[in-house]
Design an enzyme around this catalytic site. Structure first.
Site, PDB file in Angstrom:
ATOM      1  N   ARG A   1       0.854  -1.151  -0.011  1.00 22.89           N
ATOM      2  CA  ARG A   1      -0.092  -0.009   0.170  1.00 22.89           C
ATOM      3  C   ARG A   1       0.857   1.289  -0.057  1.00 22.89           C
ATOM      4  O   ARG A   1       0.514   2.108  -0.476  1.00 22.89           O
ATOM      5  CB  ARG A   1      -1.004   0.089   1.094  1.00 22.89           C
TER       6      ARG A   1
ATOM      7  N   TYR B   1     -10.223  23.816 -10.802  1.00 24.66           N
ATOM      8  CA  TYR B   1     -11.156  22.773 -11.277  1.00 24.66           C
ATOM      9  C   TYR B   1     -12.444  22.338 -10.550  1.00 24.66           C
ATOM     10  O   TYR B   1     -12.061  22.311  -9.266  1.00 24.66           O
ATOM     11  CB  TYR B   1     -10.043  21.616 -11.621  1.00 24.66           C
TER      12      TYR B   1
ATOM     13  N   ASP C   1      -2.114  23.283  -8.716  1.00 22.42           N
ATOM     14  CA  ASP C   1      -2.510  22.077  -9.662  1.00 22.42           C
ATOM     15  C   ASP C   1      -1.767  22.750 -10.977  1.00 22.42           C
ATOM     16  O   ASP C   1      -2.051  23.301 -11.798  1.00 22.42           O
ATOM     17  CB  ASP C   1      -3.932  22.214  -9.777  1.00 22.42           C
TER      18      ASP C   1
ATOM     19  N   LYS D   1      -3.423  13.096 -17.670  1.00 25.08           N
ATOM     20  CA  LYS D   1      -3.409  14.042 -18.682  1.00 25.08           C
ATOM     21  C   LYS D   1      -2.110  13.645 -19.506  1.00 25.08           C
ATOM     22  O   LYS D   1      -2.029  12.612 -20.426  1.00 25.08           O
ATOM     23  CB  LYS D   1      -3.517  15.369 -18.457  1.00 25.08           C
TER      24      LYS D   1
HETATM   25  C1  PLP Z   1      -8.188  16.404 -14.970  1.00 27.10           C
HETATM   26  C2  PLP Z   1      -7.878  17.229 -13.925  1.00 27.10           C
HETATM   27  C3  PLP Z   1      -7.773  16.880 -12.696  1.00 27.10           C
HETATM   28  C4  PLP Z   1      -8.271  15.595 -12.196  1.00 27.10           C
HETATM   29  O1  PLP Z   1      -7.417  14.451 -12.588  1.00 27.10           O
HETATM   30  P1  PLP Z   1      -8.094  12.982 -12.840  1.00 27.10           P
HETATM   31  O2  PLP Z   1      -7.032  12.295 -13.224  1.00 27.10           O
HETATM   32  O3  PLP Z   1      -9.099  12.874 -13.789  1.00 27.10           O
HETATM   33  O4  PLP Z   1      -8.427  12.581 -11.559  1.00 27.10           O
HETATM   34  C5  PLP Z   1      -7.359  18.044 -11.778  1.00 27.10           C
HETATM   35  N1  PLP Z   1      -6.883  19.124 -12.138  1.00 27.10           N
HETATM   36  C6  PLP Z   1      -6.841  19.354 -13.377  1.00 27.10           C
HETATM   37  C7  PLP Z   1      -6.118  20.645 -13.994  1.00 27.10           C
HETATM   38  C8  PLP Z   1      -7.287  18.579 -14.447  1.00 27.10           C
HETATM   39  O5  PLP Z   1      -7.380  18.866 -15.663  1.00 27.10           O
END
Ligand code: PLP
Length: 391
Positions: free
Chosen positions: A54, A107, A179, A204
């Site tokens: 884990r 987001y 982020d 992404k």
């Molecule tokens: C897609 C996204 C997230 C979330 O990511 P997931 O992998 O889909 O949980 C967070 N922040 C931004 C800016 C994003 O584009």
């Protein structure tokens, strides 16, 4: 070493794997200890060693190390999604009685976590104008423990002056969480600009092929243990297959991003000539309100941006444009090889600012197709849009 060289070499140890280039997929729950002494050592060293599945495996450790070093951080904490990277980082620094400041262009799921979970746990949450810069001092309170940023925001792309905000936040004893999914570990070196925890949706660009869900929180030395402990307490962990795919994606990140950006520039240049487009929301473009900050702080740009249409066409006309696109697909997420398009409405999820654009907002993600095919697809779409709106 330059970044492209690092991308090719970080996070792998062929000498540990009979010379195999890539770190294998380690499926592991139990780790065996030969002696009581060895087990006690492992418990003592549990944040830094293979201890129990884990807490990570050699595959996830290599991924964490590669991303952290690319971005200039101390260590990374892998999570099963981008959202869980955000929620783990926020949970590490927001406890009952604390106050958290969140950028108004965050987001949606980040916002929903703050509104629904942090508030329920006794955390005071307030939102601020993403363009606030050093004036954020006006909103800092003695109990402000974290400032949550997203620069640029992933729907409307406002840039935040992170060094100015971080200086004020640190003066007040708050950590800065950013982020950095759009910036990637390649184009925004978070830790040279005052960020304390940089979170990414690995689903992404890093994953890059629309086939995995993963996140990472990259930390400083000071923020590592709070984040890692929080992940461990919640049982946040990620599977080795996804970590393997993410490491594979990382190898081509630089080459892919250069191609993405070049195509985004070509499509963006064309969009700016279109009468249906009032403006692009893209800090990489001269004239964008965030362009100066982007040029100052970033070394490259993503291929995700929005366009604002010149008048309120109505939902049916926008649907007529988007429904019949042949190359662009409609869908959430981005970062893969395929171009995506999405109608977005920035209005409902704002409280500190008001979104007052002339027409609908459409977000585009430029993939790896030939940009001339993308342009032809959009051109036919604009014809349908205008026809459906009655000319
Ligand atoms: C897609 C996204 C997230 C979330 O990511 P997931 O992998 O889909 O949980 C967070 N922040 C931004 C800016 C994003 O584009």
């Amino acid at each position: 070493m330059q970044d492209d060289t690092k991308l090719a070499h970080l996070g792998r140890h062929p000498e540990r794997h009979s010379g195999a280039i890539n770190t294998p997929v380690y499926h592991v729950s139990t780790v065996r200890y030969p002696t009581v002494g060895a087990m006690r050592d492992a418990i003592k060293n549990r944040w830094n060693t293979l201890f129990y599945g884990r807490h990570g495996s050699p595959t996830t450790f290599d991924f964490e190390a590669a991303v952290a070093e690319m971005e200039g951080g101390f260590k990374g904490v892998i999570t099963p999604s981008g959202v869980s990277a955000v929620t783990t980082a926020l949970s590490a620094f927001a406890k009952n009685g604390d106050h958290v400041l969140v950028t108004d262009n965050a987001y949606d799921p980040t916002r929903h976590f703050c509104d629904q979970v942090l508030r329920r746990n006794g955390v005071d949450v307030s939102y601020f104008d993403p363009l606030i810069g050093g004036d954020i001092g006006r909103l800092m309170q003695p109990n402000t423990s974290a400032v949550m940023l997203e620069s640029p925001g992933s729907l409307t792309f406002e840039m935040q002056d992170i060094p100015a905000i971080a200086a004020v936040a640190h003066d007040g004893g708050a950590v800065v969480i950013n982020d950095n999914t759009w910036g990637t570990p390649l184009f925004f070196k978070s830790f040279e600009h005052g960020v304390d925890v940089s979170v990414h949706s690995v689903s992404k660009y890093i994953g890059g092929h629309s086939d995995l869900m993963l996140g990472i929180a990259v930390t400083t030395e000071a923020t590592y243990l709070p984040v890692k402990r929080t992940a461990a307490l919640y049982g946040v962990c990620a599977g080795p297959d996804d970590a393997y795919l993410a490491l594979r994606g990382l190898r081509t990140l630089g080459a892919r991003l250069r191609q993405h950006r070049e195509s985004a520039r070509i499509v963006g240049d064309w969009l700016e000539t279109r009468p249906e487009v009032s403006r692009l929301l893209d800090p990489t473009r001269e004239g964008d309100p965030g362009h100066e900050i982007w040029r100052r702080d970033f070394t490259g740009g993503a291929s995700l941006f929005s366009m604002v249409l010149d008048r309120p066409y109505g939902d049916d006309a926008v649907a007529a444009m988007l429904d019949d696109l042949r190359v662009f697909a409609m869908g959430f997420s981005w970062g893969g090889y395929e171009s995506l398009i999405l109608p977005v409405d920035p209005r409902p999820d704002r409280t500190a600012t008001t979104w007052t654009a002339e027409g609908p907002v459409i977000r585009l993600y430029i993939g790896l197709e030939d940009p001339q095919d993308l342009i032809a697809d959009l051109e036919a779409g604009f014809e349908r849009l205008t026809a459906a709106a009655g000319g």
